[in-house]
Design a protein around this motif. Structure first.
Motif, short mmCIF file in Angstrom:
data_model
loop_
_atom_site.label_atom_id
_atom_site.label_comp_id
_atom_site.label_asym_id
_atom_site.label_seq_id
_atom_site.Cartn_x
_atom_site.Cartn_y
_atom_site.Cartn_z
N TYR A 1 13.94 13.05 -1.21
CA TYR A 1 13.13 11.92 -1.42
C TYR A 1 12.32 11.77 -2.77
O TYR A 1 11.85 12.81 -3.11
CB TYR A 1 12.12 11.98 -0.16
N ALA B 1 8.94 10.50 -4.50
CA ALA B 1 7.72 10.07 -4.28
C ALA B 1 7.08 9.71 -5.57
O ALA B 1 6.49 10.49 -6.32
CB ALA B 1 6.98 11.11 -3.40
N ASP C 1 8.12 0.10 -7.32
CA ASP C 1 9.13 0.14 -6.48
C ASP C 1 10.55 -0.41 -6.87
O ASP C 1 11.64 0.43 -6.62
CB ASP C 1 8.95 -0.75 -5.14
N TYR D 1 12.68 6.83 -0.41
CA TYR D 1 11.50 6.75 -1.42
C TYR D 1 10.22 6.13 -1.17
O TYR D 1 10.33 5.19 -0.19
CB TYR D 1 11.94 6.50 -2.91
N VAL D 2 9.14 6.43 -1.81
CA VAL D 2 7.80 5.77 -1.56
C VAL D 2 7.55 5.41 -2.91
O VAL D 2 7.79 6.15 -4.06
CB VAL D 2 6.77 6.43 -1.25
N THR E 1 4.92 2.25 -5.63
CA THR E 1 3.98 1.20 -5.65
C THR E 1 4.85 0.00 -5.37
O THR E 1 5.76 -0.38 -6.15
CB THR E 1 3.11 1.34 -6.96
N ARG E 2 4.32 -0.85 -4.54
CA ARG E 2 5.18 -2.02 -4.04
C ARG E 2 4.63 -3.47 -4.85
O ARG E 2 3.37 -3.46 -4.86
CB ARG E 2 5.27 -2.08 -2.58
N SER F 1 0.68 3.36 -4.28
CA SER F 1 1.08 4.55 -3.73
C SER F 1 0.33 5.60 -4.33
O SER F 1 0.44 6.95 -3.78
CB SER F 1 2.63 4.90 -3.64
N LYS G 1 1.00 9.42 -1.50
CA LYS G 1 2.52 9.67 -1.13
C LYS G 1 2.77 10.30 -0.07
O LYS G 1 3.79 9.80 0.76
CB LYS G 1 2.90 10.48 -2.36
N GLU H 1 2.89 7.90 2.90
CA GLU H 1 3.69 7.15 2.93
C GLU H 1 5.19 7.58 3.25
O GLU H 1 6.01 7.10 4.11
CB GLU H 1 3.79 6.31 1.56
N LEU H 2 5.47 8.72 2.78
CA LEU H 2 6.52 9.67 3.13
C LEU H 2 6.59 9.82 4.72
O LEU H 2 7.60 9.66 5.35
CB LEU H 2 6.62 10.87 2.50
N LEU I 1 8.01 6.91 6.98
CA LEU I 1 9.29 6.70 6.46
C LEU I 1 10.24 7.22 7.74
O LEU I 1 9.79 8.26 8.56
CB LEU I 1 10.31 7.32 5.41
#
Length: 194
Positions: free
Chosen positions: A108, A110, A115, A130-131, A133-134, A150, A154, A157-158, A161
């Motif tokens: 993964y 992070a 994104d 993955y995580v 910043t969107r 993010s 992190k 956010e992980l 998932l």
């Protein structure tokens, strides 16, 4: 015994650069946007913008993506990710990632990077997730603003998932702000930047 899951930061950890900056300065980015990014990342601009607010420079850089089609941005990011992995890898980390995947482990990424960039690296490395910043999009076009950051978040956010169990993982990072990851990891490797 190695953990089944490996979580790796991107900028400064997997590659020796800030990938948001790298994307904006990449040869496939439109010339005018690249030139403005170069100015914003210059030493004098960095000094002035950092004094105004630590986030101003980042917001201005992200604004340079406004109006770019998502498909075009993804194509540039994929090309940039290939180039960065070839030319700017942190070899010991990349070797660890490759051997982990070859042994059947889960990977993964992070990152606080964008994104579009992190997803390109995740695709190239065959990561499970993955995580990042969107960015915000309207239709097919980037709005040049961050929808969700993010940074410092992190681990949460992980854990959001669907396939990340978060119980037994190793982490590799160069960011002191990844303290949540380091505390939750079974083992962690903190990278000192050169």
């Amino acid at each position: 015994m190695e953990s089944k899951t490996l979580v790796v930061d991107l900028c400064g950890t997997l590659v020796k650069t800030n990938t948001t900056h790298g994307l904006l300065l990449f040869r496939e980015m439109p010339l005018l946007r690249r030139a403005v990014a170069h100015c914003l990342l210059s030493r004098p601009a960095t000094i002035v913008l950092t004094r105004l607010s630590g986030d101003v420079q980042r917001r201005l850089l992200v604004r340079l993506l406004m109006g770019l089609a998502e498909f075009d941005l993804q194509a540039i990011a994929r090309s940039y990710a290939r180039s960065a992995l070839q030319n700017l890898p942190r070899k010991e980390v990349l070797d660890r990632v490759v051997s982990h995947k070859q042994a059947g482990g889960e990977l993964y990424l992070a990152s606080a990077s964008l994104d579009v960039v992190v997803s390109a690296f995740a695709e190239l490395l065959n990561a499970e997730g993955y995580v990042a910043t969107r960015l915000r999009y309207t239709g097919d076009y980037c709005q040049g603003v961050i929808e969700r950051d993010s940074t410092g978040n992190k681990l949460a956010e992980l854990r959001a998932l669907p396939h990340f169990d978060g119980k037994d993982f190793e982490a590799i990072t160069d960011n002191p702000e990844d303290e949540d990851l380091m505390q939750a990891a079974e083992k962690f490797w903190f990278i000192e930047n050169d």
